[in-house]
Design a protein around this motif. Structure first.
Motif, PDB file in Angstrom:
ATOM      1  N   ASP A  40      -6.142   3.014  -0.434  1.00 50.60           N
ATOM      2  CA  ASP A  40      -5.504   1.701  -0.473  1.00 50.60           C
ATOM      3  C   ASP A  40      -6.525   0.619  -0.153  1.00 50.60           C
ATOM      4  OD1 ASP A  40      -2.827   2.275  -1.145  1.00 50.60           O
ATOM      5  OD2 ASP A  40      -2.481   3.061   0.858  1.00 50.60           O
ATOM      6  N   SER A  86       4.620   1.983   1.432  1.00 48.29           N
ATOM      7  CA  SER A  86       5.318   0.715   1.703  1.00 48.29           C
ATOM      8  C   SER A  86       6.737   0.704   1.157  1.00 48.29           C
ATOM      9  CB  SER A  86       4.529  -0.462   1.108  1.00 48.29           C
ATOM     10  OG  SER A  86       4.472  -0.360  -0.305  1.00 48.29           O
ATOM     11  N   HIS A 124      -0.668  -1.836  -6.208  1.00 48.01           N
ATOM     12  CA  HIS A 124      -1.326  -2.200  -4.949  1.00 48.01           C
ATOM     13  C   HIS A 124      -2.566  -3.047  -5.230  1.00 48.01           C
ATOM     14  CE1 HIS A 124      -3.608   1.401  -6.228  1.00 48.01           C
ATOM     15  NE2 HIS A 124      -4.623   0.771  -5.673  1.00 48.01           N
ATOM     16  N   ASP A 125      -2.830  -3.323  -6.506  1.00 46.56           N
ATOM     17  CA  ASP A 125      -4.026  -4.042  -6.922  1.00 46.56           C
ATOM     18  C   ASP A 125      -3.712  -5.545  -7.012  1.00 46.56           C
ATOM     19  OD1 ASP A 125      -6.164  -5.205  -8.333  1.00 46.56           O
ATOM     20  OD2 ASP A 125      -6.597  -3.334  -9.388  1.00 46.56           O
ATOM     21  N   THR A 129      -3.400   2.051 -12.821  1.00 47.44           N
ATOM     22  CA  THR A 129      -4.225   2.528 -11.707  1.00 47.44           C
ATOM     23  C   THR A 129      -5.189   3.630 -12.133  1.00 47.44           C
ATOM     24  OG1 THR A 129      -2.510   1.930 -10.129  1.00 47.44           O
ATOM     25  CG2 THR A 129      -4.150   3.509  -9.388  1.00 47.44           C
ATOM     26  N   LEU A 131      -3.922  -7.946   3.567  1.00 44.11           N
ATOM     27  CA  LEU A 131      -4.017  -7.354   2.231  1.00 44.11           C
ATOM     28  C   LEU A 131      -4.940  -8.185   1.341  1.00 44.11           C
ATOM     29  CD1 LEU A 131      -2.617  -4.871   0.927  1.00 44.11           C
ATOM     30  CD2 LEU A 131      -0.925  -6.437  -0.015  1.00 44.11           C
ATOM     31  N   GLU A 149       2.652   1.320 -11.309  1.00 43.76           N
ATOM     32  CA  GLU A 149       1.203   1.557 -11.274  1.00 43.76           C
ATOM     33  C   GLU A 149       0.691   2.006 -12.653  1.00 43.76           C
ATOM     34  OE1 GLU A 149      -0.672   0.902  -8.709  1.00 43.76           O
ATOM     35  OE2 GLU A 149       0.359   1.318  -6.833  1.00 43.76           O
ATOM     36  N   GLU A 178       0.829  -1.198   0.000  1.00 45.02           N
ATOM     37  CA  GLU A 178       0.000   0.000   0.000  1.00 45.02           C
ATOM     38  C   GLU A 178       0.869   1.255   0.000  1.00 45.02           C
ATOM     39  OE1 GLU A 178      -4.006  -1.030   2.151  1.00 45.02           O
ATOM     40  OE2 GLU A 178      -2.354  -1.660   3.410  1.00 45.02           O
ATOM     41  N   SER A 179       0.220   2.412  -0.067  1.00 45.74           N
ATOM     42  CA  SER A 179       0.933   3.684  -0.100  1.00 45.74           C
ATOM     43  C   SER A 179       1.881   3.777   1.092  1.00 45.74           C
ATOM     44  CB  SER A 179      -0.062   4.846  -0.053  1.00 45.74           C
ATOM     45  OG  SER A 179      -0.917   4.806  -1.165  1.00 45.74           O
TER      46      SER A 179
END
Length: 614
Positions: free
Chosen positions: A484, A46, A214-215, A184, A255, A181, A43-44
């Motif tokens: 996130d 990390s 993060h997906d 995104t 997660l 990303e 996530e943001s």
């Protein structure tokens, strides 16, 4: 496994802050082989993007210190002089970023920007570079490539701009492609096209891919191996199937538990909370029972009938109107107390314009919007201001929605005082404290400023501000899209709790079909300003009738690595433009009821079918 294209060992990145070096990436190691895709997930905050930028040495050495080893085919990049590193960037290692519009020069044509890379790195003449550019644009499946070479970035859609970025990245036949990303910011159908394109080009070029996201649905679809990052450390790694099937660390379990899975609600009629797992313990989070639950009322609370919103386009002779954007075209729906109606579709379909028109933030051309039987479109500005006590809006970006110079407690109290709901400042403070507790925040946080909160906390503050008016209806415009995955799940659970305890009606505007499946009672699918299908959530997801609805659902990445070998086939389809000539008259649409409450627009040649199957 083949010989690694890149080998990262003991990577540590620190930033200089007030004379001290603050480490943000700690002892990260990994390898990427030719033809292999390795996903860095987290996530943001990390550290995954910092890791990629460190590999490329894109930080200034006076403010950033990078330690360890980064070997590209045996050569340590961290010891090279900047001049040699400049030759490697864009040549042997290429990178594509999340937002292509900020990465492209708006004043240069597409053809010139790709040619520039070829001239600088491969030493081609301008004529040879132009010919090669055309070939690259065709390689990334740009339709009418020769014509598009003369166009500028703003003339292309987001998906086509991202294809241009991929063409630039491939211009020098890199050994490693870093994709940070890259999907995104894209709609789900365009995202599916870009993922398929990257896989196809990887097979053709044999390059390694370091994919940062993060997906988890995207990870399952594209990655051979997965590295999970948390607080700057690589806490778990392995084959993607292994990480998904048997996660070892609590954070990985949390997660994965928070990932919305399309199809997980099959057979279920109503919304359901996300089953959360604690990040520290790895144990399931207990879901407290909700008291005083309110069922959906039978009569409509919000009624929208034949709503039309259009925008004139200038640029004609002597500045006259040359065309119109038909953003919302004759849409109708009802919303009941205690119910969530999701408006779904891709960018440009008109869903956000619908929400803003209902809120009177945009002017409708015609139609009717009634709240509890009162016509909103006929109200004066003062009357509408009073009516907003009953209908509130939550926006996508909570930081942009809050005044950075005002304490969050004052931001929540402002509508209470403006509408004389609170009897004074003390009463307002007490109400603010109650609201903050209701949305899961501590009352003493009221004295902080927006920048002192995380994204998820800021969105909770925006929800508290909307609840301050005790509204009947909340229009949530992409309210969880910027969050996130674990924070998104928490906020959705909060919204469901509040709906049950307060009887709130949500108009939930989103492009995330997996989230919509989890939290909606009914779904309306929009395409080019029109509702093409509307009905109970279960009917829409389990028995979609319109081709556009099916296309949306088929494009959603599913967090199941066993599906990784499935090839979707590459499509060049883009959502069409809603711009129409001044003479355009919108056709009268017909709808057919395929099951109770499930209506689908009768579709014709545009979708390759004469009518909806009976």
């Amino acid at each position: 496994m083949a010989e690694p294209v890149i080998s990262v060992s003991g990577l540590k990145t620190s930033f200089r802050r007030k004379g001290l070096w603050l480490p943000v990436v700690h002892d990260v190691s990994f390898e990427v082989a030719a033809g292999e895709t390795v996903a860095l997930v987290g996530e943001s905050g990390s550290g995954k993007s910092v890791t990629a930028m460190s590999v490329m040495r894109l930080y200034q050495p006076d403010t950033c210190r990078i330690e360890g080893e980064v070997r590209l085919e045996g050569q340590n990049l961290l010891t090279l002089p900047e001049r040699k590193m400049h030759d490697i960037r864009g040549n042997r290692i290429a990178m594509i970023f999340q937002e292509p519009m900020t990465s492209l020069n708006p004043s240069l044509t597409i053809g010139d920007q790709i040619s520039e890379v070829l001239v600088a790195h491969r030493g081609l003449s301008f004529g040879a570079a132009a010919k090669e550019t055309l070939g690259l644009m065709e390689k990334v499946r740009i339709p009418s490539a020769a014509k598009r070479m003369e166009e500028y970035p703003h003339q292309l859609s987001g998906g086509m701009r991202q294809r241009i970025m991929i063409a630039m990245a491939l211009a020098c036949r890199p050994r490693l492609l870093i994709a940070d990303e890259p999907t995104t910011a894209l709609d789900v159908t365009i995202q599916a096209q870009i993922l398929e394109l990257i896989k196809l080009l990887q097979e053709e070029e044999g390059m390694g891919v370091l994919f940062i996201t993060h997906d988890m649905g995207v990870v399952a679809e594209i990655a051979d191996r997965t590295i999970v990052m948390y607080k700057g450390e690589a806490i778990e790694r392995g084959e993607t199937e292994q990480v998904f099937a048997d996660p070892q660390r609590a954070y990985t379990k949390a997660l994965l538990s928070a990932v919305p899975k399309l199809g997980s609600m099959t057979g279920e009629a109503g919304p359901a909370r996300f089953p959360l797992i604690d990040v520290e313990s790895g144990e399931p989070v207990a879901m407290p029972p909700v008291e005083d639950t309110v069922s959906i009322k039978p009569e409509p609370l919000l009624q929208v009938r034949d709503l039309v919103t259009r925008f004139d386009i200038g640029g004609g002779f002597l500045g006259s109107t040359s065309g119109r954007v038909h953003a919302v075209e004759n849409i109708s729906f009802d919303l009941k107390a205690g119910e969530t109606l999701a408006l779904v579709g891709e960018s440009g379909c008109g869903k956000s314009t619908t929400g803003r028109t209902i809120m009177r933030l945009l002017d409708a051309n015609s139609g009717s919007v009634k709240l509890d039987g009162k016509e909103l479109l006929d109200l004066s500005s003062q009357q509408m201001r009073d009516m907003r006590r009953h209908i509130q809006m939550i926006f996508q970006d909570p930081f942009a929605s809050l005044n950075p110079r005002i304490e969050v407690g004052d931001a929540i109290a402002e509508p209470l005082l403006a509408h004389n709901i609170a009897s004074g400042k003390k009463d307002a403070r007490d109400r603010v404290a109650e609201l903050m507790v209701k949305v899961g925040l501590q009352p003493d946080m009221a004295s902080r400023f927006p920048h002192e909160f995380s994204g998820g906390q800021r969105q909770r503050i925006c929800i508290a501000r909307a609840l301050a008016m005790a509204p009947q209806v909340i229009v949530a415009d992409e309210a969880v899209s910027a969050l996130d995955v674990s924070i998104k799940a928490q906020v959705i659970n909060l919204m469901l709790d509040l709906q049950e305890s307060m009887g709130l009606a949500y108009l939930f505007i989103s492009h995330d079909m997996a989230v919509v499946e989890r939290m909606s009672h009914r779904v309306a699918v929009m395409y080019l300003g029109e509702i093409v299908e509307i009905g109970p959530r279960q009917s829409i997801f389990e028995n979609p009738q319109h081709p556009y609805t099916r296309r949306l659902l088929e494009a959603v990445p599913i967090p199941d690595p066993t599906r990784r070998g499935i090839r979707r086939g590459l499509s060049n389809d883009e959502i069409k433009s809603p711009v129409r000539p001044l003479s355009y008259v919108a056709p009268k649409r017909e709808y057919r009821e395929v099951s109770p409450g499930h209506l689908v627009q009768v579709f014709g040649d545009e979708w390759g079918n004469a009518a909806v199957a009976a």
